[in-house]
Design an enzyme around this catalytic site. Structure first.
Site, PDB file in Angstrom:
ATOM      1  N   CYS A  23       0.831  -1.214   0.000  1.00 47.57           N
ATOM      2  CA  CYS A  23       0.000   0.000   0.000  1.00 47.57           C
ATOM      3  C   CYS A  23       0.867   1.267   0.000  1.00 47.57           C
ATOM      4  O   CYS A  23       1.693   1.470   0.896  1.00 47.57           O
ATOM      5  CB  CYS A  23      -0.914  -0.018   1.218  1.00 47.57           C
ATOM      6  SG  CYS A  23      -1.660   1.569   1.638  1.00 47.57           S
TER       7      CYS A  23
ATOM      8  N   CYS B 234       0.420   3.437   3.058  1.00 48.86           N
ATOM      9  CA  CYS B 234       1.083   2.841   4.224  1.00 48.86           C
ATOM     10  C   CYS B 234       2.583   3.151   4.207  1.00 48.86           C
ATOM     11  O   CYS B 234       3.183   3.462   5.242  1.00 48.86           O
ATOM     12  CB  CYS B 234       0.876   1.333   4.243  1.00 48.86           C
ATOM     13  SG  CYS B 234      -0.865   0.814   4.281  1.00 48.86           S
TER      14      CYS B 234
ATOM     15  N   CYS C 112      -4.587   8.420 -15.422  1.00 45.64           N
ATOM     16  CA  CYS C 112      -5.490   7.427 -14.835  1.00 45.64           C
ATOM     17  C   CYS C 112      -5.746   6.271 -15.808  1.00 45.64           C
ATOM     18  O   CYS C 112      -6.235   6.478 -16.924  1.00 45.64           O
ATOM     19  CB  CYS C 112      -6.803   8.102 -14.449  1.00 45.64           C
ATOM     20  SG  CYS C 112      -8.177   6.983 -14.145  1.00 45.64           S
TER      21      CYS C 112
END
Length: 497
Positions: free
Chosen positions: A46, A49, A388
């Site tokens: 992640c 994270c 994206c």
């Protein structure tokens, strides 16, 4: 060089050791060993994270020596802590929860940088206010943050009110209280005093302000109004405190390495802010490197040189930029015009396309009203980001949709939300985000949502997929007037020979 490398490894290891690693086999016993534990549930892959990890480790090192201490722990939800993460309903990463007495107490909703984590968690333990003696009073004021101290008279009426206020605001405000006779003689009895940090001392406002009110609402308002003073030091930790109308001077704000230079510019901002005190305008100074994303929103990009760059937002969230080089006179004029509503808002926009004849109309901030709001058609608009992956996948489908509907009373529009300001009324949190606007209700954009995200549905969210047939069926159903080529069920109409 080799010695420096070894030193860096030792420091890194020490910081990592400060965070306790727990798993399914030892989680319950691990949190039970500490009165208060902040647990980070994470996944190694992640990105958020990975960004939080060094901040979490720095906070852990500091909170070990807190009085009382606070432990920080982490659980890998992909390996040793899978069952634990399921047990505590972890649905995203990182998830932070506070445990007290071995049991889950509450979700962590505080900052995610080390200083903010330390302040937030320190406020979760021990009393809301520190009792002060004459010996430790000055030491309490030495910390580089606001201190609010209650000088309590024996049997006075302030104490019960102060206890409620300090408990409510303990996560944001550092409170102290004293009944020492010498301190009461100097500062007064049954009064509350807000002491500003010594590094922010200036000639434009008092270093402390006091109130003798015993009304809870009045005391809370007093703290809120005076907490940051005329010109607050706006950081990533306290940014939510600074409400619009807001004027910010961005420069190399550094109270550790360059407090004198920092206050040189802040004092010039304060001189102007003093003239507008009480007019409802919030002033702040911010470290330009910490707020690069904001500066880019104002079209300022990288800030070079020593002089501050000044930007503002009004109550409607319109943006304004002071174009002149910083000076007291220039700032004075800028604030006067801002207050009087004479400034032209800054609009981040790509150039209006020279040709807009493609199957999908291109919207930019400067032509948004023309191609969306006032186009006289039902409109389906996509807000996208060039990088994206989902947007890239959608692009050919959107192009084909525009081609299919070229003779219909429906506009298919796209806008790069990274290069243009998204108008108010359109909440764009991810990409792509799509909205449908009936031609007679352009003031009420309705979000178009994938079927796979039905847990996000609200009354304003309309369901659909991202294939061509999904869009056609959706538009056929919701169009203000029935489409020429499809019935309301989305079935193609037969054409007469």
């Amino acid at each position: 060089m080799f010695k420096l490398l070894i030193f860096a490894v030792v420091i890194s290891s020490a910081l990592s050791d400060a965070v306790i690693e727990l798993g399914d086999s030892d989680f319950d016993s691990g949190v039970a060993e500490h009165d208060t534990v902040l647990v980070m549930f994470y996944a190694p892959w992640c990105g958020h994270c990975k960004k939080l990890k060094p901040e979490f480790e720095l906070a852990a090192k500091s909170l070990i020596s807190n009085d009382p201490p606070v432990a920080l722990a982490k659980v890998d939800c992909t390996e040793a802590g899978k069952e634990t993460c399921n047990r505590f309903s972890v649905r995203g990463y990182p998830t932070l929860k506070i445990f007290k007495g071995g049991e889950m107490s509450q979700e962590y909703n505080g900052p995610r940088e080390s200083n903010g984590i330390v302040k937030y968690m320190a406020a979760q333990v021990g009393p809301a206010s520190k009792e002060l003696t004459a010996a430790d009073f000055e030491k309490f004021l030495e910390k580089p943050e606001v201190a609010v101290v209650a000088f309590l008279k024996e049997g006075g009426s302030l104490k019960p009110v102060f206890e409620k206020v300090s408990d409510k605001l303990r996560e944001k405000v550092r409170f102290g209280h004293t009944s020492d006779a010498a301190l009461l003689e100097k500062h007064g009895e049954d009064v509350l005093v807000l002491f500003r940090p010594k590094h922010l001392k200036n000639t434009f406002e008092e270093s402390s302000v006091k109130t003798d009110s015993t009304d809870r609402a009045e005391i809370e308002a007093f703290i809120k109004e005076n907490y940051h003073g005329l010109v607050g030091h706006r950081t990533t930790d306290n940014v939510a405190d600074f409400k619009a109308p807001l004027i910010v001077a961005y420069f190399n704000v550094d109270y550790v390495k360059n407090p004198k230079g920092t206050n040189y510019w802040r004092n010039r901002v304060m001189k102007v802010a003093k003239a507008f005190a009480g007019q409802g305008i919030t002033f702040g100074v911010s470290q330009h490197n910490d707020f690069q994303h904001e500066l880019e929103e104002y079209g300022r990009g990288f800030v070079s040189g020593d002089k501050p760059v000044v930007c503002a937002r009004d109550a409607k969230n319109s943006k304004f930029v002071m174009e002149e080089d910083f000076s007291i006179d220039a700032l004075q004029k800028f604030v006067e015009d801002f207050s009087a509503g004479k400034l032209e808002p800054y609009l981040k926009s790509e150039p209006v396309p020279a040709s807009n004849d493609g199957p999908v109309t291109v919207a930019v901030s400067k032509n948004f009203d023309e191609v969306v709001t006032n186009n006289g058609k039902d409109t389906l608009i996509e807000f996208y980001a060039p990088w994206c992956g989902h947007c890239k996948k959608l692009a050919p489908v959107f192009d084909e949709l525009g081609t299919k509907l070229k003779d219909e009373d429906v506009a298919i529009v796209k806008m790069d939300a990274t290069a243009n300001d998204v108008p108010s009324g359109y909440e764009v949190r991810g990409f792509p985000t799509l909205f449908f606007l009936p031609k007679d209700k352009k003031d009420k954009p309705q979000q178009y949502q994938d079927q796979c995200h039905m847990f996000d549905v609200t009354p304003t969210v309309l369901q659909g997929g991202r294939e061509l047939d999904d869009f056609i069926k959706y538009l056929a159903k919701h169009a203000s007037s029935e489409l020429k080529g499809w019935d309301r069920a989305g079935k193609a109409k037969k054409t007469e020979l």
